[in-house]
Design a protein around this motif. Sequence first.
Motif, PDB file in Angstrom:
ATOM      1  N   MET A 104      64.413  92.660  47.769  1.00  0.00           N
ATOM      2  CA  MET A 104      63.336  92.635  48.581  1.00  0.00           C
ATOM      3  C   MET A 104      61.928  93.552  47.707  1.00  0.00           C
ATOM      4  O   MET A 104      60.738  94.053  48.062  1.00  0.00           O
ATOM      5  CB  MET A 104      62.826  93.321  50.262  1.00  0.00           C
ATOM      6  CG  MET A 104      63.005  92.496  50.639  1.00  0.00           C
ATOM      7  SD  MET A 104      62.234  90.402  50.919  1.00  0.00           S
ATOM      8  CE  MET A 104      63.262  89.367  52.118  1.00  0.00           C
ATOM      9  N   HIS A 152      60.575  92.818  44.714  1.00  0.00           N
ATOM     10  CA  HIS A 152      59.512  91.977  44.257  1.00  0.00           C
ATOM     11  C   HIS A 152      57.993  92.422  45.425  1.00  0.00           C
ATOM     12  O   HIS A 152      56.975  92.474  45.089  1.00  0.00           O
ATOM     13  CB  HIS A 152      60.096  91.027  43.702  1.00  0.00           C
ATOM     14  CG  HIS A 152      60.254  90.315  44.435  1.00  0.00           C
ATOM     15  ND1 HIS A 152      60.929  90.059  46.174  1.00  0.00           N
ATOM     16  CD2 HIS A 152      59.497  89.550  45.178  1.00  0.00           C
ATOM     17  CE1 HIS A 152      60.631  88.914  46.607  1.00  0.00           C
ATOM     18  NE2 HIS A 152      59.977  88.432  46.324  1.00  0.00           N
ATOM     19  N   GLU A 190      57.695  94.227  47.739  1.00  0.00           N
ATOM     20  CA  GLU A 190      57.110  95.802  47.057  1.00  0.00           C
ATOM     21  C   GLU A 190      55.749  96.137  46.029  1.00  0.00           C
ATOM     22  O   GLU A 190      54.834  97.117  46.101  1.00  0.00           O
ATOM     23  CB  GLU A 190      58.491  96.771  47.462  1.00  0.00           C
ATOM     24  CG  GLU A 190      58.620  97.863  48.253  1.00  0.00           C
ATOM     25  CD  GLU A 190      59.758  98.094  48.586  1.00  0.00           C
ATOM     26  OE1 GLU A 190      59.430  99.395  46.972  1.00  0.00           O
ATOM     27  OE2 GLU A 190      60.722  98.730  49.312  1.00  0.00           O
ATOM     28  N   GLU A 246      52.609  93.376  47.249  1.00  0.00           N
ATOM     29  CA  GLU A 246      52.051  94.995  47.659  1.00  0.00           C
ATOM     30  C   GLU A 246      51.508  95.762  47.285  1.00  0.00           C
ATOM     31  O   GLU A 246      50.401  95.469  47.562  1.00  0.00           O
ATOM     32  CB  GLU A 246      52.791  95.877  49.168  1.00  0.00           C
ATOM     33  CG  GLU A 246      52.702  96.275  50.077  1.00  0.00           C
ATOM     34  CD  GLU A 246      53.228  96.639  51.466  1.00  0.00           C
ATOM     35  OE1 GLU A 246      53.670  96.713  52.094  1.00  0.00           O
ATOM     36  OE2 GLU A 246      53.415  98.327  50.840  1.00  0.00           O
ATOM     37  N   TRP A 261      46.579  91.891  56.323  1.00  0.00           N
ATOM     38  CA  TRP A 261      46.850  92.488  56.475  1.00  0.00           C
ATOM     39  C   TRP A 261      47.081  93.782  55.738  1.00  0.00           C
ATOM     40  O   TRP A 261      47.304  95.559  56.333  1.00  0.00           O
ATOM     41  CB  TRP A 261      48.834  91.929  56.966  1.00  0.00           C
ATOM     42  CG  TRP A 261      50.237  93.115  56.967  1.00  0.00           C
ATOM     43  CD1 TRP A 261      50.668  93.053  56.739  1.00  0.00           C
ATOM     44  CD2 TRP A 261      50.174  92.930  58.595  1.00  0.00           C
ATOM     45  NE1 TRP A 261      51.471  94.215  57.857  1.00  0.00           N
ATOM     46  CE2 TRP A 261      51.353  93.777  58.883  1.00  0.00           C
ATOM     47  CE3 TRP A 261      49.316  92.814  59.496  1.00  0.00           C
ATOM     48  CZ2 TRP A 261      51.717  94.039  59.631  1.00  0.00           C
ATOM     49  CZ3 TRP A 261      50.005  92.884  60.566  1.00  0.00           C
ATOM     50  CH2 TRP A 261      51.305  93.867  60.969  1.00  0.00           C
ATOM     51  N   TRP A 296      51.017  86.237  43.692  1.00  0.00           N
ATOM     52  CA  TRP A 296      51.994  86.162  45.621  1.00  0.00           C
ATOM     53  C   TRP A 296      52.026  84.340  44.933  1.00  0.00           C
ATOM     54  O   TRP A 296      51.400  83.850  44.433  1.00  0.00           O
ATOM     55  CB  TRP A 296      50.964  86.625  46.747  1.00  0.00           C
ATOM     56  CG  TRP A 296      51.384  87.576  46.913  1.00  0.00           C
ATOM     57  CD1 TRP A 296      50.610  88.866  45.954  1.00  0.00           C
ATOM     58  CD2 TRP A 296      51.600  88.505  47.651  1.00  0.00           C
ATOM     59  NE1 TRP A 296      50.425  89.396  46.241  1.00  0.00           N
ATOM     60  CE2 TRP A 296      50.916  90.092  47.390  1.00  0.00           C
ATOM     61  CE3 TRP A 296      51.830  88.349  49.050  1.00  0.00           C
ATOM     62  CZ2 TRP A 296      51.425  90.985  48.931  1.00  0.00           C
ATOM     63  CZ3 TRP A 296      52.520  89.719  49.251  1.00  0.00           C
ATOM     64  CH2 TRP A 296      52.922  90.536  49.292  1.00  0.00           C
ATOM     65  N   THR A 297      53.750  84.308  45.210  1.00  0.00           N
ATOM     66  CA  THR A 297      53.367  82.808  45.697  1.00  0.00           C
ATOM     67  C   THR A 297      53.369  81.730  46.903  1.00  0.00           C
ATOM     68  O   THR A 297      53.637  83.576  47.470  1.00  0.00           O
ATOM     69  CB  THR A 297      54.351  81.883  45.004  1.00  0.00           C
ATOM     70  OG1 THR A 297      55.759  82.423  45.573  1.00  0.00           O
ATOM     71  CG2 THR A 297      54.572  82.676  43.760  1.00  0.00           C
ATOM     72  N   ASN A 320      55.967  84.148  48.888  1.00  0.00           N
ATOM     73  CA  ASN A 320      56.422  85.308  48.977  1.00  0.00           C
ATOM     74  C   ASN A 320      55.685  85.780  49.922  1.00  0.00           C
ATOM     75  O   ASN A 320      55.739  86.752  50.484  1.00  0.00           O
ATOM     76  CB  ASN A 320      55.527  86.047  47.995  1.00  0.00           C
ATOM     77  CG  ASN A 320      55.796  86.146  45.747  1.00  0.00           C
ATOM     78  OD1 ASN A 320      55.318  85.543  44.826  1.00  0.00           O
ATOM     79  ND2 ASN A 320      57.350  86.406  45.786  1.00  0.00           N
ATOM     80  N   GLU A 332      57.901  85.113  52.783  1.00  0.00           N
ATOM     81  CA  GLU A 332      58.822  86.047  52.087  1.00  0.00           C
ATOM     82  C   GLU A 332      58.325  87.650  54.059  1.00  0.00           C
ATOM     83  O   GLU A 332      58.984  88.958  54.178  1.00  0.00           O
ATOM     84  CB  GLU A 332      59.542  86.605  51.165  1.00  0.00           C
ATOM     85  CG  GLU A 332      60.238  85.860  51.195  1.00  0.00           C
ATOM     86  CD  GLU A 332      60.635  85.950  49.154  1.00  0.00           C
ATOM     87  OE1 GLU A 332      61.539  85.275  48.726  1.00  0.00           O
ATOM     88  OE2 GLU A 332      59.553  86.319  48.740  1.00  0.00           O
ATOM     89  N   LYS A 375      57.319  88.025  57.094  1.00  0.00           N
ATOM     90  CA  LYS A 375      58.611  87.916  57.463  1.00  0.00           C
ATOM     91  C   LYS A 375      59.199  89.410  58.073  1.00  0.00           C
ATOM     92  O   LYS A 375      59.325  89.720  58.404  1.00  0.00           O
ATOM     93  CB  LYS A 375      60.144  86.917  57.363  1.00  0.00           C
ATOM     94  CG  LYS A 375      61.372  87.384  57.703  1.00  0.00           C
ATOM     95  CD  LYS A 375      62.584  86.532  56.949  1.00  0.00           C
ATOM     96  CE  LYS A 375      63.413  87.739  57.111  1.00  0.00           C
ATOM     97  NZ  LYS A 375      63.871  87.736  58.290  1.00  0.00           N
ATOM     98  N   GLU A 377      56.991  91.911  57.130  1.00  0.00           N
ATOM     99  CA  GLU A 377      56.040  92.442  58.076  1.00  0.00           C
ATOM    100  C   GLU A 377      55.551  92.202  59.452  1.00  0.00           C
ATOM    101  O   GLU A 377      54.924  92.889  60.498  1.00  0.00           O
ATOM    102  CB  GLU A 377      54.953  92.756  57.573  1.00  0.00           C
ATOM    103  CG  GLU A 377      54.628  93.809  56.451  1.00  0.00           C
ATOM    104  CD  GLU A 377      54.684  95.215  56.490  1.00  0.00           C
ATOM    105  OE1 GLU A 377      54.175  95.519  57.204  1.00  0.00           O
ATOM    106  OE2 GLU A 377      55.612  95.715  55.181  1.00  0.00           O
ATOM    107  N   ASP A 428      62.081  82.064  58.937  1.00  0.00           N
ATOM    108  CA  ASP A 428      63.384  81.342  57.980  1.00  0.00           C
ATOM    109  C   ASP A 428      63.492  80.276  57.831  1.00  0.00           C
ATOM    110  O   ASP A 428      64.300  80.292  56.598  1.00  0.00           O
ATOM    111  CB  ASP A 428      64.055  82.109  58.783  1.00  0.00           C
ATOM    112  CG  ASP A 428      64.296  83.361  58.554  1.00  0.00           C
ATOM    113  OD1 ASP A 428      63.802  84.488  57.857  1.00  0.00           O
ATOM    114  OD2 ASP A 428      65.082  84.295  59.694  1.00  0.00           O
ATOM    115  N   ILE A 486      61.281  79.826  54.711  1.00  0.00           N
ATOM    116  CA  ILE A 486      61.339  80.064  53.134  1.00  0.00           C
ATOM    117  C   ILE A 486      62.403  79.181  53.290  1.00  0.00           C
ATOM    118  O   ILE A 486      62.468  78.542  51.409  1.00  0.00           O
ATOM    119  CB  ILE A 486      61.831  81.252  53.861  1.00  0.00           C
ATOM    120  CG1 ILE A 486      60.281  81.885  54.109  1.00  0.00           C
ATOM    121  CG2 ILE A 486      62.741  81.833  52.561  1.00  0.00           C
ATOM    122  CD1 ILE A 486      60.829  83.669  54.302  1.00  0.00           C
TER     123      ILE A 486
END
Lengths: 265, 591
Positions: free
Chosen positions: A1, A3, A5, A8, A40, A182-183, A186, A189, A192, A194, A231, A234
């Motif tokens: 994870m 990427h 971070e 973010e 967020w 971001w895609t 992403n 992801e 999920k 957060e 999930d 994704i």
Amino acid sequence: MKHLEELEDKSVYILREAYKNFDNLCMLWSIGKDSTVLLWLMRKAFFGHAPIPLVHIDTSYKIKEMIEYRDRLARDWDLTLVVGQNKEALEAGMAPERGRMECCTALKTRGLQQVLDEKRYNGVIVGVRSDEEGTRAKERYFSPRDKNNDWDFRDQPPELWDQFKTRFEPGTHVRIHPLLDWTEINIWEYIKKEDIPVIPLYFDRGEGLRYRSLGCAPCTTPIRSTAKTVDEIITELRSTKVAERSGRAQDADRGMEKLRKDGYM
Amino acid sequence: METAKEHFQIVFVGHVDHGKSTLLGRLYADTDSLPVGHLDKVRDICARQGKVFEYAFLFDAFLEEQEQGITIDTARTFFSWGERQYIIIDAPGHKEFLKNMISGAARAEAAVLIIDAGEGIQEQSKRHGYLLSLLGIRQVVVVVNKMDLVGYSEEAFRAIEKEYRAFLAQLRLEPQYFIPASARNGDNVAATSTAMPWYRGHTLLESLAHFVKLPARTDLPLRIPVQDIYKFDPRRIIAGRVEAGTFSVGDTLVFSPSNKTAVVKSIEAFNVPNVIHSVPAGRSAGFTLDEQIFVERGEVASHKDAAPEVSDRFRANIFWMGKNPVLTGGRYLLRIATTEVEMEVEAILGIIDASTLGRGESPQRIEKNDVAEVIIRTRRPIALDRYADIDTTGRFVIIEGYDIQGGGIVMEVFKDEQEPFRAEARRRDFEWRRGEIHLDERVQRNGHYPGIVLFTGEKGSGKARLARHLERRLFNGGKQVYLLDGKNLQYGLGTDLSGSDKEEMVRRFGEVAQILLRAGQIVVSTTNTFALADHQIIRALVHPHTVITVHMSFVEGALPDNTDLHFLESDDLKAAAKTIMELMEEKNILL
């Protein structure tokens, strides 16, 4: 994870730069997944607080659940909500039947312009991503708009080493794009990771249909999908090659290029 | 569920017409990375417009681009291959669009440089190589494109490879691979070419997987440029991104250039499962301190034993993208990490010729798209590093008007005559044992901040008279003020010094003044003993307290540097004191 971070951290950095450098800032909130992730990230950047007002342009054609969801989050998260609506155009009967481009221009672009003029925002944070469609790939993180709200993509100031355009001529404003890198995957992801509450319209609720991109009810169609959880979405996205905005009518025939040049988000 | 992929950013650069867009189009088409129907859609548009389809059209989002046949702006596209999600930055090659290439390349981790086999190495190709090295990109693959136009000749390829390798070596850039390719025909893009059996190396696609993620800057000394300070709730959070190193709860941080120190009390974050004890380089962080010290945006937090340099003068290599040329003495805004400061180009040492990498002789001006070596002076001392030591706090941008127009890297930080005193002040501040009462509390009780008013001027010009009047006015107004005359130190603190130890006398004066300032006092200083250079030493020692310099003379004339106010011997005393007090308000000493 790692990427996530990285994404973010960059977005948080951009939001803090915006908050420091613009005295009259707002964030556009379409209620969709991207701008909700953006909201967020604002709470991440400001340690649980949402100091920047959220502008929602209500075309009156939005799906009803979107408005309910909006008001609930505004209450729960202590948000400052500014709702804009082009009432004159609606009273004059503007509707998708009059032509999609005309309708989008009147209710969204003009509706936004009215709020920007009234509130005199000089920084507008927008959740566009560069993988959404071609023109958005050309945006800077801090992208100037001139007095007429026009975007001159041919002559954009340089942007490097996270030094952004934070000075601007009076009367102009800057669009700020923290989600540019971001895609679509992403976004999911991160939702999920957060555990961000997203509007249930994105999930299949037993009819084999779900919305992949949210807009106005008449111009957005759900896609065939049985994804019921984050999930599953994704997993579905990892195997699809259909464009995200294929359910959005305005993208056809270079529509977005024309809309965006005139100030559409 | 499949695990999330690593992200990797690559910039594609090349001279205009060397086939960059075609190469990218081919890469996406051959790896099946285009959205469903996109290839057919573009073929249809071409058919409608009566154009021959080219792979280059796949990425040209704007009609203008297709009409001009050049890529205008930096576009980012994504494609997944193997274990990675690649973010491809398409940087235009046209000379006019340098700023877009810089914007694109500045965020890349690796670069693919494209050279036309037919045209060979152009001035542009060299300039691109030079800029990549300036931007700190060390991982490079060179694609020699359009090999079909030279009959897939190995000799042609080897000649270009030899020449370009030699050029890049001067920049200490060593390309991982040189790949002969034909984007139009798909040779060595995603598939191994059958037309060039003499080449046994990687295809472009294979070579991408060999780029490595840059190591995090965790092993470097700690640098956290302060981005902002938040007081949304009882927590007073200092926000900033860790640009290098790692910090933990309990660490003593020093803030440069103010030399304030405090201990990290907590690391703050929203919606995290566990309490955070330390934060590594790269992360946007927030923390609280054990003391309410006054720090502001632009200061750099570090550990005590490896603080950044503090200076107002340095040598740098810059690239200029502005329409107006840069002249010696030109004034701009400089931004380095979160610091913003006024700057002046003190000297232009030379323009660097990208083709020969030589430095031109004593140029008068820096034109658009030039790379130059300059000396920069900032209006006040700032925290910075040599680019070679820590890149993120050693690179900067230059702002003219409303926009970034230049960028550069710090090559050498100069130490001026005040440097020993600045270093002394830093050591002293780092080790200062504070009492129970914080300056904030003193400010609150006194109703003003501490500050020092230095009077300069010839003997008899009325300095002492005005200084005394000012002291009286301030005192009567309820301020904590003390008139410190240099002469008073001669018979006590300076009794061991002879007349030739002037510098040591000035140093002691500065140290006394800084103690008074710590105690919250406004210090008024008047003395004939100190010359202008001495005032610079005092400034260094009392930093970061506010200094106001008042010059007095008998007649109008040239003023010393850094003079804030000027009065004549004949000026009205009351009016002069009032003007000084107004400036003290403006400078936030008086509230």
